[in-house]
Design an enzyme around this catalytic site. Structure first.
Site, PDB file in Angstrom:
ATOM      1  CD  GLU A  89      -2.924  -1.112   2.460  1.00 56.85           C
ATOM      2  OE1 GLU A  89      -3.773  -1.643   2.275  1.00 56.85           O
ATOM      3  OE2 GLU A  89      -2.405  -0.388   3.530  1.00 56.85           O
ATOM      4  CB  CYS A 102       2.872   7.744   2.906  1.00 55.11           C
ATOM      5  SG  CYS A 102       3.301   6.569   4.327  1.00 55.11           S
ATOM      6  CB  CYS A 109       6.820  -4.885   8.885  1.00 57.89           C
ATOM      7  SG  CYS A 109       8.384  -4.275   9.574  1.00 57.89           S
ATOM      8  CB  CYS A 113       5.778  -2.301  16.094  1.00 54.47           C
ATOM      9  SG  CYS A 113       7.410  -2.126  15.616  1.00 54.47           S
ATOM     10  CB  CYS A 116       2.707  -1.400  13.770  1.00 51.68           C
ATOM     11  SG  CYS A 116       2.946  -1.186  12.009  1.00 51.68           S
ATOM     12  CD  GLU A 160      13.131  -0.456   9.361  1.00 52.41           C
ATOM     13  OE1 GLU A 160      12.262   0.013  10.155  1.00 52.41           O
ATOM     14  OE2 GLU A 160      14.128   0.246   9.240  1.00 52.41           O
ATOM     15  CB  SER A 191      10.241   6.349   8.701  1.00 52.40           C
ATOM     16  OG  SER A 191       9.874   5.987  10.068  1.00 52.40           O
ATOM     17  CG  LEU A 215      14.110   5.991  20.722  1.00 52.37           C
ATOM     18  CD1 LEU A 215      15.069   4.828  20.122  1.00 52.37           C
ATOM     19  CD2 LEU A 215      14.846   7.158  21.137  1.00 52.37           C
ATOM     20  CG  ASN A 290      -3.523   6.971  13.585  1.00 53.91           C
ATOM     21  OD1 ASN A 290      -4.177   7.734  13.855  1.00 53.91           O
ATOM     22  ND2 ASN A 290      -2.389   7.101  12.938  1.00 53.91           N
ATOM     23  CB  CYS A 333       0.848   6.514  11.288  1.00 47.27           C
ATOM     24  SG  CYS A 333       1.708   7.899  10.728  1.00 47.27           S
TER      25      CYS A 333
HETATM   26  N1  SAH Z   1       9.243   0.630   9.702  1.00 49.39           N
HETATM   27  C1  SAH Z   1       9.377   2.048   9.806  1.00 49.39           C
HETATM   28  C2  SAH Z   1       8.386   2.703   8.952  1.00 49.39           C
HETATM   29  C3  SAH Z   1       7.177   2.606   8.756  1.00 49.39           C
HETATM   30  S1  SAH Z   1       6.172   2.807  10.077  1.00 49.39           S
HETATM   31  C4  SAH Z   1       9.218   2.411  11.301  1.00 49.39           C
HETATM   32  O1  SAH Z   1       8.707   1.969  12.043  1.00 49.39           O
HETATM   33  O2  SAH Z   1       9.719   3.705  11.378  1.00 49.39           O
HETATM   34  C5  SAH Z   1       5.964   4.579  10.102  1.00 49.39           C
HETATM   35  C6  SAH Z   1       5.580   5.131  11.709  1.00 49.39           C
HETATM   36  O3  SAH Z   1       4.329   4.834  12.115  1.00 49.39           O
HETATM   37  C7  SAH Z   1       6.467   4.799  12.640  1.00 49.39           C
HETATM   38  O4  SAH Z   1       7.099   5.632  13.501  1.00 49.39           O
HETATM   39  C8  SAH Z   1       5.654   3.927  13.382  1.00 49.39           C
HETATM   40  O5  SAH Z   1       5.906   3.732  14.829  1.00 49.39           O
HETATM   41  C9  SAH Z   1       4.588   4.623  13.498  1.00 49.39           C
HETATM   42  N2  SAH Z   1       3.178   3.808  13.873  1.00 49.39           N
HETATM   43  C10 SAH Z   1       2.998   2.404  13.813  1.00 49.39           C
HETATM   44  N3  SAH Z   1       1.661   2.155  13.930  1.00 49.39           N
HETATM   45  C11 SAH Z   1       1.027   2.890  14.569  1.00 49.39           C
HETATM   46  C12 SAH Z   1      -0.128   3.270  14.995  1.00 49.39           C
HETATM   47  N4  SAH Z   1      -1.235   2.298  15.191  1.00 49.39           N
HETATM   48  N5  SAH Z   1      -0.629   4.673  15.065  1.00 49.39           N
HETATM   49  C13 SAH Z   1       0.480   5.628  14.978  1.00 49.39           C
HETATM   50  N6  SAH Z   1       1.509   5.545  14.473  1.00 49.39           N
HETATM   51  C14 SAH Z   1       2.013   3.979  14.279  1.00 49.39           C
HETATM   52 FE1  SF4 Z   2       7.401  -2.481  10.941  1.00 44.92          FE
HETATM   53 FE2  SF4 Z   2       7.591   0.065  11.425  1.00 44.92          FE
HETATM   54 FE3  SF4 Z   2       5.330  -1.336  11.753  1.00 44.92          FE
HETATM   55 FE4  SF4 Z   2       7.314  -1.680  13.383  1.00 44.92          FE
HETATM   56  S1  SF4 Z   2       6.244   0.181  13.200  1.00 44.92           S
HETATM   57  S2  SF4 Z   2       6.146  -3.289  12.518  1.00 44.92           S
HETATM   58  S3  SF4 Z   2       8.960  -1.581  12.174  1.00 44.92           S
HETATM   59  S4  SF4 Z   2       6.115  -1.135   9.990  1.00 44.92           S
END
Ligand code: SAH
Ligand code: SF4
Length: 351
Positions: A89, A102, A109, A113, A116, A160, A191, A215, A290, A333
């Site tokens: 996407e 974006c 991934c 996390c 996410c 990632e 990112s 972070l 989110n 996000c």
């Molecule tokens: N893998 C990379 C890039 C994709 S995620 C990374 O983790 O940086 C892009 C951003 O969205 C990251 O900062 C991640 O922490 C944030 N993110 C992931 N899930 C989210 C959610 N449910 N609500 C808000 N931000 C989220």
């Molecule tokens: Fe992957 Fe970034 Fe989502 Fe973590 S926040 S699972 S590194 S896409």
């Protein structure tokens, strides 16, 4: 004639290695990256026989199907079906005269996390350089823009990027190349969840794009709770890489911090964060979490986010709160999970 998946993707080739000799090659690069052609028939100033010869060997598009999902706020999520049937996407965001996209670097991934939706999906595969680039070219085309009208790119979609360095760097080269998308490196942000060896590679590369670090906690214990792979990458190790990156490049680093209620939103954590970034120029983006179905988290209340922001500011870290767009179509996000909110606007199959 060969099937599209058996042909060489043009976007995977460095501009200097596109087919044709000097002048013809330049014309082809212009059609792809300046005019945004998606069909051989459009390339009317190339001899028909040459086009037919190239069409037999090379492909322009990386997608079998694309479904656009427009949000009420103007952003559009694109669900791409790749030629092998996997999906990924991207989100187009046309706000404030800054056309931004974006894009994703993977299908799913592997970092997992907990907050996410992409992490929940697990890992499909790395995207190729061509698949990364074509997200930009397709969205521009669909929006009626020339590719170069999209001036900002964030690698914040699925995946990632620093676990797919080779393909991501190859795609970035074409975004920056004067005969490619000719973008400014300052308008491209990569990112990362914090992969030290990848951050070193960014410091050494001549790409000069911006680095954003997700972070999410100033302490390893909290971090490992929400980023299962974080036990391999400790904060001291990440910070060493970040310090090296900053010393080498002198470029300000963006921090991303998704605010999770009762997990990483304590006031002591704001103070500890500020301590980590002494001597490094950084800008903090606090991201209200989110929601997605089945997630094991709640977002921090607004008052707590603002308190956290105030402490960071007090401690000398410029801080913004980044309210996400596109929540209604699962485009915000961390919501990218190939979930189809409703019927797409239309399934596009002539790509
Ligand atoms: N893998 C990379 C890039 C994709 S995620 C990374 O983790 O940086 C892009 C951003 O969205 C990251 O900062 C991640 O922490 C944030 N993110 C992931 N899930 C989210 C959610 N449910 N609500 C808000 N931000 C989220
Ligand atoms: Fe992957 Fe970034 Fe989502 Fe973590 S926040 S699972 S590194 S896409």
């Amino acid at each position: 004639m060969a099937l599209p998946q058996d042909k060489t993707p043009l976007l995977s080739l460095p501009i200097e290695q596109l087919p044709g000799e000097g002048y013809r090659r330049g014309q082809l690069a212009t059609w792809l990256y300046v005019k945004g052609a998606r069909q051989w028939e459009e390339m009317t100033d190339l001899p028909k026989a040459l086009r037919a010869e190239w069409a037999a060997q090379y492909r322009i598009s990386e997608f079998a199907q694309v479904a656009p999902y427009p949000s009420q706020d103007g952003s559009v999520k694109y669900l791409f079906t790749l030629l092998d049937g996997q999906k990924t996407e991207a989100v187009y965001m046309p706000y404030l005269n800054r056309k931004t996209i974006c894009i994703s670097s993977m299908v799913g991934c592997p970092a997992g996390c907990t907050f996410c939706a992409t992490g929940r999906m697990g890992f499909g595969r790395n995207l190729t350089a061509a698949e990364i680039l074509d997200q930009i070219l397709f969205a521009a085309h669909h929006q009626g823009h020339a590719p170069r009208e999209i001036r900002n790119v964030v690698l914040m979609g699925m995946g990632e990027p620093l676990l797919n360095v080779e393909n991501v760097f190859a795609a970035l080269k074409r975004m920056l190349h004067p005969q490619g998308l000719a973008m400014s490196p300052r308008r491209i942000t990569l990112s990362t969840v914090g992969i030290p060896r990848g951050i070193y590679k960014m410091a050494e590369s001549e790409l000069e794009v911006r680095l954003a670090l997700s972070l999410h906690a100033p302490d390893d214990e909290t971090r490992q709770q929400i980023i299962p792979t974080a036990h391999r990458y400790r904060i001291t190790e990440i910070m060493e890489a970040v310090r090296h990156y900053y010393t080498q490049t002198k470029r300000r680093i963006t921090l991303e911090y998704t605010m999770l209620k009762g997990v990483n939103d304590h006031e002591w954590q704001a103070r500890a964060l500020a301590g980590l970034f002494k001597g490094i120029s950084a800008h903090m983006n606090l991201i209200p979490w989110n929601p997605w179905e089945g997630a094991p988290h709640q977002g921090s209340p607004k008052a707590q986010i603002l308190r956290f922001a105030a402490i960071l500011e007090q401690q000398g870290i410029p801080t913004s709160v980044r309210w996400s767009r596109g929540r209604d179509v699962g485009a915000a996000c961390g919501q990218l999970a190939l979930k189809q909110p409703d019927q797409p606007q239309a399934q596009l199959s002539r790509l």
